[in-house]
Design an enzyme around this catalytic site. Structure first.
Site, mmCIF file in Angstrom:
data_model
loop_
_atom_site.group_PDB
_atom_site.id
_atom_site.type_symbol
_atom_site.label_atom_id
_atom_site.label_comp_id
_atom_site.label_asym_id
_atom_site.label_seq_id
_atom_site.Cartn_x
_atom_site.Cartn_y
_atom_site.Cartn_z
ATOM 1 N N PHE A 52 77.936 1.062 -53.538
ATOM 2 C CA PHE A 52 79.153 2.013 -53.557
ATOM 3 C C PHE A 52 80.125 1.357 -52.674
ATOM 4 O O PHE A 52 79.881 1.325 -51.527
ATOM 5 C CB PHE A 52 78.848 3.292 -53.467
ATOM 6 C CG PHE A 52 80.126 4.190 -53.605
ATOM 7 C CD1 PHE A 52 80.457 4.676 -54.949
ATOM 8 C CD2 PHE A 52 81.070 4.524 -52.758
ATOM 9 C CE1 PHE A 52 81.776 5.354 -55.215
ATOM 10 C CE2 PHE A 52 82.272 5.260 -52.754
ATOM 11 C CZ PHE A 52 82.630 5.728 -53.897
ATOM 12 N N ASP A 66 79.624 -3.554 -45.695
ATOM 13 C CA ASP A 66 80.455 -2.313 -45.748
ATOM 14 C C ASP A 66 79.538 -1.277 -45.082
ATOM 15 O O ASP A 66 78.729 -0.811 -45.366
ATOM 16 C CB ASP A 66 80.468 -2.077 -47.396
ATOM 17 C CG ASP A 66 81.258 -0.857 -47.396
ATOM 18 O OD1 ASP A 66 81.351 -0.029 -46.403
ATOM 19 O OD2 ASP A 66 81.640 -0.430 -48.840
ATOM 20 N N LYS A 74 85.730 6.314 -43.265
ATOM 21 C CA LYS A 74 85.394 7.417 -42.860
ATOM 22 C C LYS A 74 85.576 7.949 -41.517
ATOM 23 O O LYS A 74 86.500 8.445 -41.146
ATOM 24 C CB LYS A 74 83.840 7.467 -43.508
ATOM 25 C CG LYS A 74 83.985 7.202 -45.229
ATOM 26 C CD LYS A 74 82.623 7.797 -45.845
ATOM 27 C CE LYS A 74 82.911 7.920 -47.351
ATOM 28 N NZ LYS A 74 82.319 6.804 -47.992
HETATM 29 C C1 LIG Z 1 82.949 6.208 -49.078
HETATM 30 C C2 LIG Z 1 82.802 4.631 -49.402
HETATM 31 C C3 LIG Z 1 83.468 3.729 -49.619
HETATM 32 C C4 LIG Z 1 85.137 4.167 -49.886
HETATM 33 O O1 LIG Z 1 85.710 4.745 -49.114
HETATM 34 P P1 LIG Z 1 87.332 5.616 -49.741
HETATM 35 O O2 LIG Z 1 87.819 6.156 -48.319
HETATM 36 O O3 LIG Z 1 86.584 6.829 -50.390
HETATM 37 O O4 LIG Z 1 87.934 4.640 -50.326
HETATM 38 C C5 LIG Z 1 83.375 2.340 -49.567
HETATM 39 N N1 LIG Z 1 82.204 1.933 -49.170
HETATM 40 C C6 LIG Z 1 81.124 2.947 -48.666
HETATM 41 C C7 LIG Z 1 79.887 2.395 -48.311
HETATM 42 C C8 LIG Z 1 81.569 4.153 -48.824
HETATM 43 O O5 LIG Z 1 80.607 5.074 -48.435
#
Ligand SMILES: *Cc1c(COP(=O)(O)O)cnc(C)c1O
Length: 405
Positions: free
Chosen positions: A138, A223, A252
């Site tokens: 994700f 990520d 986040k």
């Molecule tokens: C939440 C998330 C994203 C996307 O972040 P947004 O601020 O919602 O665009 C990307 N990578 C990971 C691992 C995430 O948990």
């Protein structure tokens, strides 16, 4: 449904299915609904409120900055951006950082950096660069990112998608080695998959992946938008295996739960592919975001939240793992990042989450019929015990009603 929930449903798009509760106030690990009922937030806004709700130091940073200087765009220097980027680089060991807002934008930035690096530095023929990602990933919701999602619903109806992405199984380093070609620019991976179900790869997976990437002149892009900033009991989840990626995405929690703040961090050789006009964001790195991001990083260190998450996270995982209930299939996690997977044929995670809400615990199910736990890092052991006791009771209730049915 309450009037406010109805209003949201009446005028909103139905791209979420919220639980039946309307939150009006937050403080620390607690949230309150319109009737004044208090809940423990075990969900932490998908890991965006690591510092607890409305942390006074972060709120103060936000208010003071908002009263002094707001958005100026990146057409000028600001007195806030430099200190924020310098702190982020000092903490993570990277040379440079590029500020964006949402996590998805930081990932898009990483993808653009990797492609441009492939053409300008590695020598991949024009328009042939490939980026490999992992099954169950994700990375956000833009068209290019959902284009390489393995979740059918995330893609359905949104094509055509950009070319140049392929998937390998998560947790299988040899599959990555086999998928690499001379045109491979990068491997993009979450050290622990969050939305995919709190999936923890086998030990040494990430170290193996790092070695394979280095041997093949392929960038490793981690990520850590969800797993980073102390969530797993280390500043970065990749540090559990001593891995230093070529590029890193944070988001986040970086915004302190107050604002969207994200970063793409990299070594100078990679970051320097960007030249003026290549890439940007109107609000990315604005003075308020920078002030809050800097305060968030300072708070993480000053309150020793990384160390705290390691200790209380071990307690959380210990407590979750010792729940004896036949509807639990597996407990996974690391630090304050845990998932309880239920047997699909015995219980529905959504039902459990709704019962937990009634018991005063907020969380949400994720893929693989898994209940997620990512509370604010400031939570203590007695608060964890209280929430896990509620979970234990709800699981017992659920198991009993499943047997009767
Ligand atoms: C939440 C998330 C994203 C996307 O972040 P947004 O601020 O919602 O665009 C990307 N990578 C990971 C691992 C995430 O948990």
């Amino acid at each position: 449904m309450s009037d406010l929930a109805n209003l949201e449903a009446r005028y909103g798009a139905e791209n979420y299915a919220p639980l039946p509760v309307t939150i009006v106030r937050g403080e620390g690990i607690y949230l309150w609904d319109e009737a004044g009922r208090r809940y423990v937030d075990m969900m932490g806004a998908y890991s965006a409120v690591s510092f607890g709700h409305c942390h006074p130091r972060l709120v103060k940073a936000l208010i003071e900055q908002a009263q002094r200087l707001d958005t100026i765009s990146r057409a000028y220097f600001s007195d806030r951006l430099g200190p924020f980027l310098a702190k982020a680089c000092a903490l993570t060991g990277f040379d440079a950082a590029l500020p964006m807002n949402s996590g998805a934008e930081a990932v898009e930035t990483a993808l653009k950096a990797a492609r441009k690096w492939a053409y300008k530095v590695k020598g991949v023929p024009s328009d042939r660069a490939e980026i490999i990602a992992a099954d169950g990933n994700f990375h956000g919701r833009t068209i290019s990112i959902v284009g390489f999602s393995s979740v059918a619903q995330y893609r359905d109806g949104f094509g055509p998608f950009p070319l140049g992405f392929k998937l390998v199984p998560f947790g299988d380093a040899s599959a990555l080695a086999a998928a690499i070609t001379p045109n491979t620019a990068a491997f993009l991976v979450e050290p622990i998959q969050g939305e995919g179900g709190i999936n923890v790869p086998p030990p040494v997976y990430l170290a193996e992946v790092a070695r394979i990437c280095r041997a093949n002149n392929v960038l490793l892009l981690c990520d850590e938008i969800q797993s980073g900033l102390g969530r797993t009991g280390r500043l970065l989840a990749c540090q559990h295996e001593g891995v230093v990626p070529d590029g890193l995405m944070l988001g986040k929690a970086l915004g302190g739960g107050l604002l969207p703040v994200s970063l793409f961090l990299a070594r100078r050789e990679l970051m320097q592919v960007f030249t003026p006009g290549d890439h940007g964001s109107t609000f990315g790195g604005n003075p308020i975001a920078a002030a809050v991001g800097l305060a968030a990083l300072d708070t993480l260190i000053d309150e020793r939240l990384v160390e705290h998450a390691a200790t209380v996270g071990a307690h959380l995982l210990g407590r979750l793992s010792s729940i004896k209930n036949p509807i639990i299939r597996e407990v996974r996690g690391c630090g304050l990042f845990a998932g309880v997977e239920l047997h699909r044929n015995r219980a529905n995670a959504d039902t459990v989450v709704r019962r937990l809400l009634q018991a005063g615990v907020l969380t949400k199910d994720t893929h693989r019929n898994t209940i997620r736990f990512a509370p604010p890092l400031i939570i203590d052991e007695s608060q964890i015990d209280w929430a896990v006791n509620r979970l234990t009771e709800v699981l017992e209730e659920t198991a009993a009603s499943t047997v009767q049915a």
